[in-house]
Design a protein around this motif. Structure first.
Motif, PDB file in Angstrom:
ATOM      1  N   GLU A 147      22.497 -16.332  24.342  1.00 49.10           N
ATOM      2  CA  GLU A 147      21.162 -16.883  24.094  1.00 49.10           C
ATOM      3  C   GLU A 147      20.730 -16.683  22.643  1.00 49.10           C
ATOM      4  O   GLU A 147      20.076 -17.539  22.059  1.00 49.10           O
ATOM      5  CB  GLU A 147      20.147 -16.214  25.026  1.00 49.10           C
ATOM      6  N   SER A 148      21.101 -15.553  22.062  1.00 48.69           N
ATOM      7  CA  SER A 148      20.704 -15.269  20.684  1.00 48.69           C
ATOM      8  C   SER A 148      21.283 -16.305  19.731  1.00 48.69           C
ATOM      9  O   SER A 148      20.584 -16.844  18.863  1.00 48.69           O
ATOM     10  CB  SER A 148      21.172 -13.870  20.278  1.00 48.69           C
ATOM     11  N   ALA A 201      20.361  -8.061  14.439  1.00 50.85           N
ATOM     12  CA  ALA A 201      20.582  -7.085  15.511  1.00 50.85           C
ATOM     13  C   ALA A 201      21.442  -7.666  16.623  1.00 50.85           C
ATOM     14  O   ALA A 201      22.327  -6.978  17.154  1.00 50.85           O
ATOM     15  CB  ALA A 201      19.242  -6.618  16.077  1.00 50.85           C
ATOM     16  N   SER A 202      21.201  -8.914  16.999  1.00 48.03           N
ATOM     17  CA  SER A 202      21.982  -9.524  18.086  1.00 48.03           C
ATOM     18  C   SER A 202      23.453  -9.642  17.709  1.00 48.03           C
ATOM     19  O   SER A 202      24.334  -9.477  18.552  1.00 48.03           O
ATOM     20  CB  SER A 202      21.414 -10.902  18.434  1.00 48.03           C
ATOM     21  N   ILE A 231      19.542 -11.108  26.902  1.00 50.73           N
ATOM     22  CA  ILE A 231      19.519 -10.695  25.501  1.00 50.73           C
ATOM     23  C   ILE A 231      19.215 -11.924  24.670  1.00 50.73           C
ATOM     24  O   ILE A 231      20.031 -12.848  24.590  1.00 50.73           O
ATOM     25  CB  ILE A 231      20.859 -10.072  25.063  1.00 50.73           C
ATOM     26  N   ASN A 232      18.031 -11.951  24.075  1.00 50.76           N
ATOM     27  CA  ASN A 232      17.602 -13.080  23.263  1.00 50.76           C
ATOM     28  C   ASN A 232      17.597 -12.705  21.796  1.00 50.76           C
ATOM     29  O   ASN A 232      17.952 -11.596  21.403  1.00 50.76           O
ATOM     30  CB  ASN A 232      16.194 -13.539  23.679  1.00 50.76           C
ATOM     31  N   PRO A 249      12.306  -5.080  21.755  1.00 50.98           N
ATOM     32  CA  PRO A 249      12.749  -5.822  20.564  1.00 50.98           C
ATOM     33  C   PRO A 249      14.239  -5.573  20.308  1.00 50.98           C
ATOM     34  O   PRO A 249      14.699  -4.430  20.333  1.00 50.98           O
ATOM     35  CB  PRO A 249      11.883  -5.235  19.439  1.00 50.98           C
ATOM     36  N   THR A 250      14.983  -6.643  20.085  1.00 50.36           N
ATOM     37  CA  THR A 250      16.434  -6.522  19.906  1.00 50.36           C
ATOM     38  C   THR A 250      16.782  -5.574  18.776  1.00 50.36           C
ATOM     39  O   THR A 250      17.747  -4.798  18.869  1.00 50.36           O
ATOM     40  CB  THR A 250      17.044  -7.912  19.637  1.00 50.36           C
ATOM     41  N   TYR A 251      16.004  -5.604  17.709  1.00 48.92           N
ATOM     42  CA  TYR A 251      16.311  -4.766  16.554  1.00 48.92           C
ATOM     43  C   TYR A 251      16.235  -3.280  16.905  1.00 48.92           C
ATOM     44  O   TYR A 251      16.939  -2.459  16.316  1.00 48.92           O
ATOM     45  CB  TYR A 251      15.338  -5.079  15.411  1.00 48.92           C
TER      46      TYR A 251
END
Length: 426
Positions: A147-148, A201-202, A231-232, A249-251
């Motif tokens: 998705e990211s 980050a992703s 995971i976006n 937040p992914t980060y």
């Protein structure tokens, strides 16, 4: 078709002029009629094309074994494609309809160009969504943050689309637009800071295999404790054990510390690590009567016999005075209990026998001496793991008195009342 519309327009214009109408008004009415004719044609062609494309694609999808075309239908790909033929009709007819009105012609041509750009972006979005959903079904990609990457590509497509739209509206070249963006790059970086950090980050999450979809993670800072479901680009979605959802937040998966239980999930067993606190004043040397009693305990009978023979040989060799047990070597009730607990674990059918297993003596505390049980459950499922752990400690807690030991427990109100009762009677 362009010639037919042009001939029809010329005929109508001449007819209106012959009827004594002003030339400009005649051409204006002619344009309105042409717009009406083109609109009807566009609607009819769009309706027929849409029906044909959707029906044909659905029939084709039903006959194929692959699921890729099924996802194409779900993402409205046939619906977008069905707009291509009506769009060609507009491209062919607009120059004829507005032939005498250059300014209107220029406006409508720009609108058509913008429509083409938007349609291309929507088709690309549909293909991306289809590819994403199709790849998720494959074992190789189902736990990857696809998705990211999809969201990043969509941002790129929309950015390119907006650049072309801006160029169409303003008449400026795309190169000039990019130079303008370069000058405003600081503002852009500030606006899209979270998106950029999420994208970086992703990539790190995927490349370093930090988190996968389906991993059980614990992130105390955000109150997350459950399975990763999505995971976006900007967030990671976690379904907690109480079926609530937490977004992280992914980060923060890169910048903060969290607990990933994947190693446990992939290992052959799940760790059991829990202690029993033994009262220190209940620990003592064992005498001959204790030895006879312990030899009747099936799990440790061979150990007691072998160990006692070893101790007796040692004491006899050195001529130890047996009057006081402190002299020489002797077993303790706590040592015998530790061996019993270890033998019990080795005989338990639901404990993994090939993984680390021990019963260890930790440093004394104000709550007694912790005797820690360290082993691995063969069944990793949560409910069964808890049942196995409870079964082990139920047995060991019940076994403690057989070794003349006592478990430490803080006194309750009833304990204090019982202790004070004799004093009150006196």
């Amino acid at each position: 078709m362009r010639e037919q519309i042009r001939d029809l327009g010329g005929y109508l214009a001449n007819y209106f002029i012959e009827q004594g109408m002003d030339v400009d008004l005649a051409h204006f009415l002619n344009m309105l009629i042409n717009i009406a004719v083109v609109s009807v044609l566009w609607y009819v062609i769009h309706y027929i094309t849409k029906k044909l494309v959707l029906t044909s694609f659905q029939n084709f999808t039903n006959k194929t074994k692959t699921t890729f075309d099924d996802y194409l239908v779900k993402s409205n790909f046939p619906r977008y494609v069905s707009n291509i033929l009506p769009l060609l009709l507009l491209i062919l007819t607009i120059p004829v309809v507005f032939e005498d009105y250059p300014k209107l012609l220029n406006i409508f041509e720009k609108l058509v160009d913008i429509y083409i750009i938007v349609l291309i972006v929507f088709i690309c979005r549909s293909l991306l969504r289809t590819t994403t959903e199709y790849m998720k079904r494959h074992e190789r990609y189902h736990d990857k943050p696809i998705e990211s990457y999809t969201q990043v590509l969509m941002i790129v497509f929309w950015a390119i689309g907006f650049m072309f739209i801006f160029s169409e509206i303003t008449g400026r070249s795309i190169v000039g637009f990019l130079f303008t963006l370069g000058a405003a790059s600081a503002v852009i970086l500030l606006i899209f800071k979270d998106t950029i950090l999420g994208f970086v980050a992703s990539i790190q999450v995927s490349v370093n295999d930090i988190v996968r979809i389906g991993d059980w993670i614990t992130f105390s800072k955000y109150g997350a404790d459950g399975f990763v479901t999505e995971i976006n680009l900007a967030t990671v979605r976690v379904q907690n054990w109480d079926n609530t959802y937490t977004t992280i937040p992914t980060y923060n998966l890169i910048s903060d510390s969290f607990h990933n239980w994947r190693g446990m999930q992939e290992s052959p067993g799940r760790r059991i690590k829990r202690s029993l606190n033994i009262k220190q004043n209940s620990i003592r040397f064992v005498n001959d009567e204790d030895i006879e009693k312990f030899e009747e305990f099936g799990l440790i009978a061979p150990y007691i016999k072998e160990r006692q023979e070893e101790i007796n040989t040692y004491n006899q060799k050195l001529g130890i005075n047996k009057k006081h047990l402190i002299n020489g070597r002797h077993q303790t009730n706590l040592g015998v209990f530790r061996q019993y607990a270890l033998s019990y674990l080795k005989s338990h059918p639901k404990i993994h026998q090939e993984m680390t297993m021990m019963v260890r003596h930790l440093a004394p505390t104000t709550q007694g001496i912790p005797i820690e049980i360290y082993c691995f459950s063969a069944d990793k499922r949560w409910e069964f793991y808890e049942a196995i752990t409870a079964d082990i400690f139920d047995h060991l807690i019940a076994a403690v008195p057989y070794f003349d030991l006592q478990l430490f427990e803080s006194p309750s109100g009833d304990d204090i009342i019982k202790a004070l009762k004799p004093l009150q009677l006196n």
